[in-house]
Structure formats: structure tokens, C-alpha cells
Design a protein around this motif. Structure first.
Motif, PDB file in Angstrom:
ATOM      1  N   ALA A 123      11.382   3.049   8.126  1.00 37.28           N
ATOM      2  CA  ALA A 123      10.488   3.627   7.120  1.00 37.28           C
ATOM      3  C   ALA A 123      10.396   5.135   7.309  1.00 37.28           C
ATOM      4  O   ALA A 123      10.167   5.609   8.409  1.00 37.28           O
ATOM      5  CB  ALA A 123       9.103   3.010   7.218  1.00 37.28           C
ATOM      6  N   ASP A 124      10.580   5.861   6.218  1.00 42.54           N
ATOM      7  CA  ASP A 124      10.433   7.314   6.220  1.00 42.54           C
ATOM      8  C   ASP A 124       9.101   7.630   5.544  1.00 42.54           C
ATOM      9  O   ASP A 124       9.011   7.679   4.312  1.00 42.54           O
ATOM     10  CB  ASP A 124      11.594   7.954   5.472  1.00 42.54           C
ATOM     11  CG  ASP A 124      11.551   9.467   5.472  1.00 42.54           C
ATOM     12  OD1 ASP A 124      10.476  10.048   5.754  1.00 42.54           O
ATOM     13  OD2 ASP A 124      12.588  10.085   5.172  1.00 42.54           O
ATOM     14  N   THR A 125       8.063   7.827   6.350  1.00 46.73           N
ATOM     15  CA  THR A 125       6.734   8.061   5.779  1.00 46.73           C
ATOM     16  C   THR A 125       6.658   9.389   5.027  1.00 46.73           C
ATOM     17  O   THR A 125       5.779   9.554   4.186  1.00 46.73           O
ATOM     18  CB  THR A 125       5.645   8.022   6.871  1.00 46.73           C
ATOM     19  OG1 THR A 125       5.963   8.970   7.882  1.00 46.73           O
ATOM     20  CG2 THR A 125       5.529   6.635   7.483  1.00 46.73           C
ATOM     21  N   LEU A 127      12.183   3.111   2.347  1.00 46.13           N
ATOM     22  CA  LEU A 127      12.552   2.015   3.234  1.00 46.13           C
ATOM     23  C   LEU A 127      14.054   1.798   3.239  1.00 46.13           C
ATOM     24  O   LEU A 127      14.717   1.917   2.213  1.00 46.13           O
ATOM     25  CB  LEU A 127      11.877   0.721   2.783  1.00 46.13           C
ATOM     26  CG  LEU A 127      10.362   0.691   2.806  1.00 46.13           C
ATOM     27  CD1 LEU A 127       9.865  -0.611   2.208  1.00 46.13           C
ATOM     28  CD2 LEU A 127       9.843   0.865   4.218  1.00 46.13           C
ATOM     29  N   SER A 128      14.560   1.455   4.411  1.00 46.54           N
ATOM     30  CA  SER A 128      15.974   1.081   4.536  1.00 46.54           C
ATOM     31  C   SER A 128      16.098   0.061   5.643  1.00 46.54           C
ATOM     32  O   SER A 128      15.142  -0.183   6.398  1.00 46.54           O
ATOM     33  CB  SER A 128      16.840   2.304   4.816  1.00 46.54           C
ATOM     34  OG  SER A 128      16.470   2.901   6.033  1.00 46.54           O
ATOM     35  N   ASP A 146      -3.759   7.699   4.223  1.00 47.73           N
ATOM     36  CA  ASP A 146      -3.048   8.266   3.065  1.00 47.73           C
ATOM     37  C   ASP A 146      -2.264   7.245   2.235  1.00 47.73           C
ATOM     38  O   ASP A 146      -1.594   7.610   1.285  1.00 47.73           O
ATOM     39  CB  ASP A 146      -2.122   9.399   3.508  1.00 47.73           C
ATOM     40  CG  ASP A 146      -1.068   8.951   4.506  1.00 47.73           C
ATOM     41  OD1 ASP A 146      -0.972   7.736   4.792  1.00 47.73           O
ATOM     42  OD2 ASP A 146      -0.336   9.820   5.011  1.00 47.73           O
ATOM     43  N   GLY A 147      -2.339   5.973   2.590  1.00 48.60           N
ATOM     44  CA  GLY A 147      -1.685   4.933   1.802  1.00 48.60           C
ATOM     45  C   GLY A 147      -0.206   4.769   2.069  1.00 48.60           C
ATOM     46  O   GLY A 147       0.438   3.933   1.443  1.00 48.60           O
ATOM     47  N   THR A 148       0.344   5.541   2.999  1.00 47.46           N
ATOM     48  CA  THR A 148       1.774   5.417   3.270  1.00 47.46           C
ATOM     49  C   THR A 148       2.059   4.140   4.056  1.00 47.46           C
ATOM     50  O   THR A 148       1.190   3.535   4.653  1.00 47.46           O
ATOM     51  CB  THR A 148       2.312   6.641   4.049  1.00 47.46           C
ATOM     52  OG1 THR A 148       1.572   6.786   5.246  1.00 47.46           O
ATOM     53  CG2 THR A 148       2.231   7.902   3.206  1.00 47.46           C
ATOM     54  N   ALA A 161       2.985   3.554  -3.058  1.00 47.04           N
ATOM     55  CA  ALA A 161       2.920   2.627  -4.188  1.00 47.04           C
ATOM     56  C   ALA A 161       2.494   1.224  -3.759  1.00 47.04           C
ATOM     57  O   ALA A 161       1.931   0.473  -4.548  1.00 47.04           O
ATOM     58  CB  ALA A 161       4.269   2.566  -4.901  1.00 47.04           C
ATOM     59  N   GLY A 162       2.783   0.848  -2.519  1.00 47.68           N
ATOM     60  CA  GLY A 162       2.338  -0.432  -1.995  1.00 47.68           C
ATOM     61  C   GLY A 162       3.183  -1.635  -2.362  1.00 47.68           C
ATOM     62  O   GLY A 162       2.799  -2.768  -2.062  1.00 47.68           O
TER      63      GLY A 162
END
Length: 65
Positions: A5-7, A61-62, A30-32, A13-14
Motif C-alpha cells: 500500500a502506498d499511503t 494498492l498492488s 486521514d482515511g488512508t 475512498a475506502g
């Protein structure tokens, strides 16, 4: 397989948390994205991880094999 995950790219967006609540959550600040399980095992969790990567609108995400 490992979830990466690249914050810095995450827009909060969730979609990941909705698709895989066992794998993802969102930061209270921050919702990340917060990865709860970076190395999912089993067919169901692997499928949900792949779907979350596909659904992520920011490309944050990857998956690394």
C-alpha cells in the motif's frame, strides 16, 4: 503474495476496506488505507486482495508475488 500500500497515493475512498474488511481498514486520522493482513492466505482472501487492488481508484494498492 504480499499486499503493498502506498499511503501517499491513497485518496481514502475506502473501496479496499469495503471489499476486504479482513485485510484493510482506514486510518482514523486521514482515511488512508491501513493493511491489516499483508500476506493473505487461502483462496477467499487472495481473491478479495486482488479485487481490492483492481477497485482502488488511486492505484495505491498492488500485489507483490
Amino acid at each position: 503474495m504480499k499486499i503493498v500500500a502506498d499511503t501517499g497515493k491513497c485518496v481514502g475512498a475506502g473501496q479496499c476496506a469495503l471489499r476486504g474488511p479482513e485485510l484493510f481498514d482506514q486510518s482514523e486520522e486521514d482515511g488512508t488505507v491501513v493493511v491489516l493482513n499483508s500476506e493473505p492466505e487461502g483462496e477467499l482472501l487472495t481473491k478479495r486482495a486482488r479485487e481490492a487492488v483492481h477497485l482502488c481508484p488511486s492505484g495505491a494498492l498492488s500485489l507483490a508475488e
